[in-house]
Motif scaffolding. Sequence first.
Motif, PDB file in Angstrom:
ATOM      1  N   GLU A   1       1.261   6.834  -6.682  1.00 40.42           N
ATOM      2  CA  GLU A   1       0.139   7.746  -6.933  1.00 40.42           C
ATOM      3  C   GLU A   1       0.545   9.201  -6.704  1.00 40.42           C
ATOM      4  OE1 GLU A   1      -3.281  10.189  -5.571  1.00 40.42           O
ATOM      5  OE2 GLU A   1      -1.810   9.273  -4.228  1.00 40.42           O
ATOM      6  N   GLN A   2       1.248   9.470  -5.616  1.00 41.03           N
ATOM      7  CA  GLN A   2       1.663  10.836  -5.315  1.00 41.03           C
ATOM      8  C   GLN A   2       2.706  11.342  -6.316  1.00 41.03           C
ATOM      9  OE1 GLN A   2       0.670  13.144  -2.566  1.00 41.03           O
ATOM     10  NE2 GLN A   2      -1.054  11.790  -3.037  1.00 41.03           N
TER      11      GLN A   2
ATOM     12  N   ASP B   1       0.831  -1.204   0.000  1.00 47.26           N
ATOM     13  CA  ASP B   1       0.000   0.000   0.000  1.00 47.26           C
ATOM     14  C   ASP B   1       0.867   1.256   0.000  1.00 47.26           C
ATOM     15  OD1 ASP B   1      -2.312  -1.509   0.030  1.00 47.26           O
ATOM     16  OD2 ASP B   1      -2.580  -1.377   2.204  1.00 47.26           O
ATOM     17  N   ARG B   2       1.966   1.208   0.710  1.00 43.36           N
ATOM     18  CA  ARG B   2       2.869   2.364   0.751  1.00 43.36           C
ATOM     19  C   ARG B   2       3.502   2.623  -0.617  1.00 43.36           C
ATOM     20  NH1 ARG B   2       5.700   3.228   6.496  1.00 43.36           N
ATOM     21  NH2 ARG B   2       4.028   2.472   7.856  1.00 43.36           N
TER      22      ARG B   2
ATOM     23  N   TYR C   1       0.966   4.216  -2.778  1.00 43.66           N
ATOM     24  CA  TYR C   1       0.837   5.632  -2.424  1.00 43.66           C
ATOM     25  C   TYR C   1       1.978   6.444  -3.040  1.00 43.66           C
ATOM     26  CZ  TYR C   1       0.971   9.821   0.523  1.00 43.66           C
ATOM     27  OH  TYR C   1       1.010  11.122   0.964  1.00 43.66           O
TER      28      TYR C   1
END
Length: 309
Positions: free
Chosen positions: A74-75, A67-68, A71
């Motif tokens: 995505e960022q 998940d990290r 993220y």
Amino acid sequence: MDRAALVDHARDSIARGSKSFALASKLFDPPTRERAWLLYAWCRKCDDLADGQDMGHGMSAVADAKDRVAYIREQTDRALSGQPVDDPAFAALALVAAECRLPRAIIFDVIQGFALDADDWRPRTERDLYQYCYHVAGAVGLLMAIVMGVDPHDEETLDRACDLGLAFQLANIARDLSEDDSVGRCYLPVEWLAEMDIPPGQHMKPWLRPQLVPLAKRLADRSEAHEASARVGAARLPFRARWAVLAAAGIYGDIAREVRRRGAQAWDHRVITTRGQKIGWVARSLVQAMRSPAPVGREGLWTRPRAER
């Protein structure tokens, strides 16, 4: 945040995250220095997120590793697309990427290194090891070279820049064998462990130190060979960038050399370079920057596949 605020944030990030890189960055001309800080801030934030660290300290196993990484992807994508982001480190990347026209593919090559760790990846072969080192450090070397003015199409010079990242990472792996083991990681290729009759997951057992030492030496030797190649590429940079790169190469190279020197005691206490040693390399690299390096070919060195370029 405006540019000045992002630069201030990035300067604080490198000051807290890496004394070695912070010192070497002071040798750049001001525009290059600020851009190096901006790129470092993104790398530091991604590394901390992926490894459960705070400014490079206190690595811990994380339960939501995938998940990290999602993220981070995505960022990063939002930042490069000009959209709002959650953290100034991603805005810092957007700024330096725009100013230096950093290739998007290389930026995402870096993120792939975090994905490998999130997948609990292990290298089976030496080639696997180098592929990992490319993603977590060699690709950063490519981005830094472009920040310093290297043409993104100058493949031979970029190969030398990649060599410096590989040298740094191989030194890190040799130094951090015990720390990585504490969170269930091992970057020694399975074929190397088998060669030394070391069972997987057992390499840090005290009674296996005699078999481990030759493998650490191998990492240090490989690091030194890539460092020598990188020094040739540094000669093609503007003078102050050349000085900074040679200083960083010497400081990090000493980590690998000290691991090799300590032998079986290499992991009793973390190998570091003292402030005095760092300053010594700043002085020595100034002299080196004013001279032509010894000609060193890349024959026999791992080279990033053309598909990665």
